[in-house]
Each structure stands twice: as structure tokens, then as C-alpha cells.
Design an enzyme around this catalytic site. Structure first.
Site, PDB file in Angstrom:
ATOM      1  N   TYR A 141      24.212  35.394  38.689  1.00 47.51           N
ATOM      2  CA  TYR A 141      22.982  34.499  38.317  1.00 47.51           C
ATOM      3  C   TYR A 141      22.078  34.306  39.747  1.00 47.51           C
ATOM      4  O   TYR A 141      22.646  33.962  40.703  1.00 47.51           O
ATOM      5  CB  TYR A 141      22.991  33.076  37.825  1.00 47.51           C
ATOM      6  CG  TYR A 141      21.681  32.287  37.557  1.00 47.51           C
ATOM      7  CD1 TYR A 141      21.629  31.151  38.327  1.00 47.51           C
ATOM      8  CD2 TYR A 141      21.006  32.780  36.576  1.00 47.51           C
ATOM      9  CE1 TYR A 141      20.550  30.376  38.025  1.00 47.51           C
ATOM     10  CE2 TYR A 141      19.774  31.932  36.226  1.00 47.51           C
ATOM     11  CZ  TYR A 141      19.509  30.917  37.055  1.00 47.51           C
ATOM     12  OH  TYR A 141      18.524  30.243  36.832  1.00 47.51           O
ATOM     13  N   ASP A 236      22.974  37.252  47.903  1.00 47.35           N
ATOM     14  CA  ASP A 236      22.440  36.157  47.395  1.00 47.35           C
ATOM     15  C   ASP A 236      23.350  34.767  47.659  1.00 47.35           C
ATOM     16  O   ASP A 236      24.226  34.558  47.122  1.00 47.35           O
ATOM     17  CB  ASP A 236      22.169  36.085  45.829  1.00 47.35           C
ATOM     18  CG  ASP A 236      21.723  34.716  45.409  1.00 47.35           C
ATOM     19  OD1 ASP A 236      21.395  34.512  44.099  1.00 47.35           O
ATOM     20  OD2 ASP A 236      21.570  33.650  46.089  1.00 47.35           O
ATOM     21  N   LYS A 264      19.959  25.209  48.073  1.00 44.13           N
ATOM     22  CA  LYS A 264      21.048  24.106  47.779  1.00 44.13           C
ATOM     23  C   LYS A 264      21.420  23.684  49.166  1.00 44.13           C
ATOM     24  O   LYS A 264      20.313  22.908  49.778  1.00 44.13           O
ATOM     25  CB  LYS A 264      22.412  24.803  47.281  1.00 44.13           C
ATOM     26  CG  LYS A 264      22.008  25.314  45.914  1.00 44.13           C
ATOM     27  CD  LYS A 264      23.298  25.715  45.077  1.00 44.13           C
ATOM     28  CE  LYS A 264      22.838  26.616  43.857  1.00 44.13           C
ATOM     29  NZ  LYS A 264      22.605  25.596  42.795  1.00 44.13           N
TER      30      LYS A 264
HETATM   31  P1  KE4 Z   1      17.605  27.527  41.988  1.00 45.87           P
HETATM   32  O1  KE4 Z   1      16.461  28.233  41.789  1.00 45.87           O
HETATM   33  O2  KE4 Z   1      18.182  26.712  40.846  1.00 45.87           O
HETATM   34  O3  KE4 Z   1      17.245  26.568  43.269  1.00 45.87           O
HETATM   35  O4  KE4 Z   1      18.355  28.588  42.419  1.00 45.87           O
HETATM   36  C1  KE4 Z   1      18.734  29.659  41.610  1.00 45.87           C
HETATM   37  C2  KE4 Z   1      20.093  30.445  42.155  1.00 45.87           C
HETATM   38  C3  KE4 Z   1      20.080  31.415  42.862  1.00 45.87           C
HETATM   39  N1  KE4 Z   1      21.258  32.078  42.936  1.00 45.87           N
HETATM   40  C4  KE4 Z   1      22.511  31.515  42.808  1.00 45.87           C
HETATM   41  C5  KE4 Z   1      23.676  32.357  43.292  1.00 45.87           C
HETATM   42  C6  KE4 Z   1      22.501  30.442  42.065  1.00 45.87           C
HETATM   43  O5  KE4 Z   1      23.790  29.805  42.009  1.00 45.87           O
HETATM   44  C7  KE4 Z   1      21.463  30.027  41.783  1.00 45.87           C
HETATM   45  C8  KE4 Z   1      21.432  28.424  40.670  1.00 45.87           C
HETATM   46  N2  KE4 Z   1      22.543  28.007  40.513  1.00 45.87           N
HETATM   47  C9  KE4 Z   1      22.876  27.174  39.687  1.00 45.87           C
HETATM   48  C10 KE4 Z   1      24.182  26.666  39.095  1.00 45.87           C
HETATM   49  N3  KE4 Z   1      24.993  27.675  39.345  1.00 45.87           N
HETATM   50  C11 KE4 Z   1      21.714  25.841  39.302  1.00 45.87           C
HETATM   51  C12 KE4 Z   1      21.998  25.005  38.409  1.00 45.87           C
HETATM   52  C13 KE4 Z   1      20.887  24.764  37.216  1.00 45.87           C
HETATM   53  O6  KE4 Z   1      20.263  25.985  36.715  1.00 45.87           O
HETATM   54  O7  KE4 Z   1      20.435  23.796  36.916  1.00 45.87           O
END
Ligand code: KE4
Length: 442
Positions: A141, A236, A264
Site C-alpha cells: 500500500y 516507500d 509518519k
Molecule cells: P498516508 O497518506 O496515510 O499518510 O500514507 C499512505 C501510506 C504510504 N505508504 C505506506 C507504506 C503506508 O503504510 C501508508 C499508510 N499506512 C496506513 C497504515 N498501514 C495508514 C493508516 C490509514 O490508512 O488510516
């Protein structure tokens, strides 16, 4: 007002009652606690219940909630003003810090989320190479930009198909799907799309299918394939950045990426993302170059203050990573002991402070393996842990985040809760006597 009432109110005005789908507990059933306060590794909900938090806002809070030094810097920054939409010193300091600490990057662009970081890095890769296709891995993801909401289509060459309503075939058609830990699946895409692939984007540790570490040779193999075919390698590191160590996955696995994305931890709990790379690539980004990307709140001084404070604390005590790894391994061992004690098939994957129990007897080394986990058992385990004050991600396909704020007794408490959870799972008498799984000093 308690969580249930808040959730009913929320559902009237927020889709699913949440601002991010996974929070709605649909993967595990039941209703989510509404959290009101966090301190260290503990959080409290609107009904006054206390939990040991192993989510940490999905990764940002590696030093725990409300770290005094982070709060102090945020307070200082906010008193000077919340936002200017103009250059400020703090964003220069953040960029200088990332350039200093992250291997192989000369320049950085701050954005406001991991999604934005990956979306921008992909656009840069396409702009810099003049190529249109992108390889991602099924089960990884990278945020919710259209090109990333693409699932494995049918057919040998796994042309991407939209994984969400509203994503057009046009947006999906240039995203090709490979299998994590399967270099042959990547090589096949390069063979089938000669000279067309701009980049391969990968989570160096797949932490959105649970936790699946890269197989030996996988990341170096991606580097070699990208070099051979003139494509860029994008790590990523929204999760792994500053999670595996100060230098992130590049340092941890000794593999250089061409572009790295962050989120994060670099925001210390505030909305921050970033993408970074060597100068020749980053110079392609507006206003220097032809690749456009912008953001009203990018580099926001209050968010920069939080990220700077957290990263500096990590720099001051790099031994914290070893401490986290030790605690994470104790937790993993404790879970394995509990499963063995009650005869529950379990695999526990771990990389640094990232842990994931899978309810399956076979090793989990790929997304296909991860999907074999017994989700009903995960649900029972999840709620049994929550009922015992252990706050975990409400999905099998997320990570357990062990943070610096977890003390040994917090890990032991999680193992004790797991003992009861596995007893419930196995239908055995709960709370059998004898040493608790994973307890320390026993
Ligand atoms: P955000 O747009 O949610 O800040 O980041 C997206 C993203 C990009 N790359 C990786 C490897 C990620 O894990 C994420 C977002 N992680 C999720 C949890 N696995 C966020 C939780 C959520 O979607 O509420």
C-alpha cells in the site's frame, strides 16, 4: 460522551463515522473506541478505559504519545504562528536533517502525507525518465492516489485494474502488478514492457499485508533489474523510514534507492510527508524543473517542529532501535509460546520493531501466504486483546508497532493478555496456571 454515542454521532456526518476506513473496525467487527488522550505507550478512550497502544497512530509515534520534548517544540513553533505559506527556517532545518541522515539523498520536498509523497515521487520518476509505466507489488500500500489504487488484474502480465470506484481504467492502465518477494514477476514485466517502465515502487518491508520482510536478495535484485532496464527504484519508507533505524531501509538492507518517500515518523504525529533523492532528479521538480507539485501547508512550521524534535531525539539515542528490536522479539516469542501452549497455528513475522501474528501454520513470505491467515481467529484474538487493554491495529493486514515508550512490563502485559486470548481461541480453560507466555525473568 462515551465511544458508542460518539460513533453514532460520527456516522451521521462522517462516512462510516471515520476519517480513514481502517479505523471503523469493519475488518474485526464491533465498534471502535474513541480515544481522548495518549501519554507514552498508553491511550485512554471516551469511556475512561486505558490501553497499552501498539498502533501509535499507525507508526508515527516511535517515541510514544505526547513526548515532552516534542510538545515543547510544537508549543514554541505555534506561538510564532501556525502557518505562513512562505519559506521558513524550520523546513530548511528538516530538509538539511533528512539529507544528513538518509543515505543517497541531496534534496527533499516536504508534503503533507505519505500518499502525497508517493504520488509526487512517482510523477517525478515518470517526468525524469519520460516513461509512463510503474511497477508496484500486489498487497503493498502506497496511499490512495489513483495510480496506487490498482489491484492485480487477470492475465499473466497483471495489467493493473482499478481497485476502487472512481479510479479510471486510464489511471490504472500504466500500473503493473508484481508479486512481493518474487523477482521473476518483476523481470517478466520488464521483458514485456521494454523501455516503458519509469519506476518500481516498493515497501522495503511489506507492512500493509501484515509484516513480510524482504527475502534474501529481493531488494538487491530489484536494484539490479532497475539498473539493467533504466528504471528508477522508489523505496516507500513511509513506515520503514526512521523505524528500522536512522538510515531507514536503505541502511538496514544496504540497498540504495533512487527516490525515497517518508511520512509518519518524520512528522512526529503531525501531518507530514516527504520525498527525496539525488540532486539530478530533484532538480526536475517545480519551480526548478518541469515536474509540478505543490502544497499550501507543505513544510508547515508547527509540523516541522514536531518532526524535527522527534528525529533529533532518535539521533541523540540511536541505541533506542536496538532496545525496540529486543522488546519486539520478546513480544514475538511470547506470542509464539502462547500459540504453542494452546496448539493454535500461528506464524509471527518480525522486522525491527514491526511485528505481525498470522493465524496459519505455514510461513508467511508473500501476500498469497498472508491471505491464508484465518481471519476469524484474528478477530477473536483482536477482541480478546482489546478487552484486556491491548490496543492493536484492527486488521490482520497491519503491523504491531513496538515503540521506545513500551517498557518491559508493557510487553509482558501484552503476552499475558495473549495467553488468555489464545486460551479463548483454543476453547481451553482460560487463565491456566503456570508461567505466563513470554514473561520476563521466568
Ligand atoms: P498516508 O497518506 O496515510 O499518510 O500514507 C499512505 C501510506 C504510504 N505508504 C505506506 C507504506 C503506508 O503504510 C501508508 C499508510 N499506512 C496506513 C497504515 N498501514 C495508514 C493508516 C490509514 O490508512 O488510516
Amino acid at each position: 460522551m462515551g465511544s458508542l454515542e460518539l460513533f453514532e454521532r460520527a456516522k451521521q456526518v462522517l462516512p462510516g463515522g471515520v476519517n480513514s476506513p481502517v479505523r471503523a473496525f469493519r475488518a474485526v467487527g464491533g465498534n471502535p473506541p474513541f480515544l481522548t488522550r495518549g501519554e507514552g505507550c498508553r491511550v485512554w478512550d471516551a469511556d475512561g478505559r486505558e490501553y497499552i497502544d501498539f498502533v501509535g497512530s499507525w507508526g508515527p509515534l516511535i517515541l510514544g504519545h505526547s513526548h515532552p520534548a516534542v510538545l515543547e517544540e510544537v508549543e514554541r513553533a505555534m506561538r510564532d504562528g501556525l502557518s505562513f505559506g512562505a519559506p521558513t527556517e524550520r523546513e530548511v532545518k528538516m530538509a538539511e536533517l533528512l539529507v544528513e541522515v538518509v543515505p543517497g539523498v541531496d534534496m527533499v520536498r516536504m508534503v503533507n502525507s505519505g500518499t502525497e509523497a508517493v504520488m509526487s515521487a512517482v510523477r517525478l520518476a515518470r517526468g525524469a525518465t519520460g516513461r509512463e509505466k510503474l511497477v508496484k507489488f500486489d498487497g503493498c500500500y502506497h496511499g490512495h492516489s489513483d495510480a496506487m489504487l490498482v489491484g492485480a488484474g487477470s492475465g499473466a502480465l497483471t495489467q493493473g485494474v482499478p481497485d476502487s470506484a472512481g479510479v479510471t481504467r486510464g489511471a490504472a492502465q500504466d500500473t503493473l502488478l508484481a508479486k512481493f518477494n518474487d523477482l521473476n514477476s518483476v523481470a517478466a514485466l520488464f521483458e514485456a514492457n521494454p523501455g516503458q517502465i519509469a519506476a518500481v515502487v516498493v515497501e522495503p518491508v511489506a507492512a500493509n499485508m501484515g509484516v513480510v520482510p524482504p527475502a534474501e536478495g529481493f531488494l538487491p535484485g530489484l536494484r539490479q533489474l532497475c539498473d539493467r532496464h533504466g528504471a528508477l527504484l522508489i523505496f516507500d519508507e513511509v513506515i520503514t523510514g526512521f523505524r528500522l533505524g536512522l538510515g531507514g531501509a536503505q541502511a538496514y538492507f544496504h540497498v540504495k534507492a533512487d527516490l525515497v518517500t517518508f511520512g509518519k515518523i518524520v512528522g512526529g504525529g503531525m501531518p507530514v510527508g516527504a520525498y527525496a533523492g539525488r540532486r539530478e532528479l530533484m532538480r526536475q521538480v517545480a519551480p526548478l524543473g518541469p515536474v509540478y507539485q505543490a502544497g499550501t501547508l507543505s513544510g508547515n512550521p508547527v509540523a516541522m517542529a514536531a518532526g524535527l524534535a522527534q528525529i533529533r531525539l532518535l539521533q541523540e539515542r540511536p541505541e533506542v532501535y536496538g532496545e525496540i528490536e529486543t522488546k519486539a522479539e520478546r513480544l514475538a516469542q511470547g506470542l509464539r509460546q502462547c500459540a504453542g501452549k494452546y496448539g493454535v497455528p500461528l506464524q509471527v513475522n518480525r522486522c525491527a520493531g514491526l511485528v505481525c501474528p498470522y493465524f496459519t501454520a505455514a510461513p508467511v513470505r508473500s501476500f498469497d501466504d498472508a491471505k491464508r491467515s484465518d481471519l476469524d481467529r484474528f478477530r477473536t484474538y483482536f477482541h480478546a486483546m482489546l478487552a484486556r487493554g491491548i490496543y492493536l491495529a484492527p486488521s490482520q493486514f497491519e503491523a504491531v508497532f513496538v515503540n521506545a515508550s513500551h517498557a518491559d512490563e508493557d510487553i509482558e502485559a501484552a503476552c499475558a493478555a495473549a495467553d488468555a486470548a489464545f486460551a479463548a481461541l483454543a476453547g481451553a480453560e482460560s487463565g491456566s496456571e503456570g508461567a505466563k507466555c513470554g514473561s520476563f525473568g521466568s
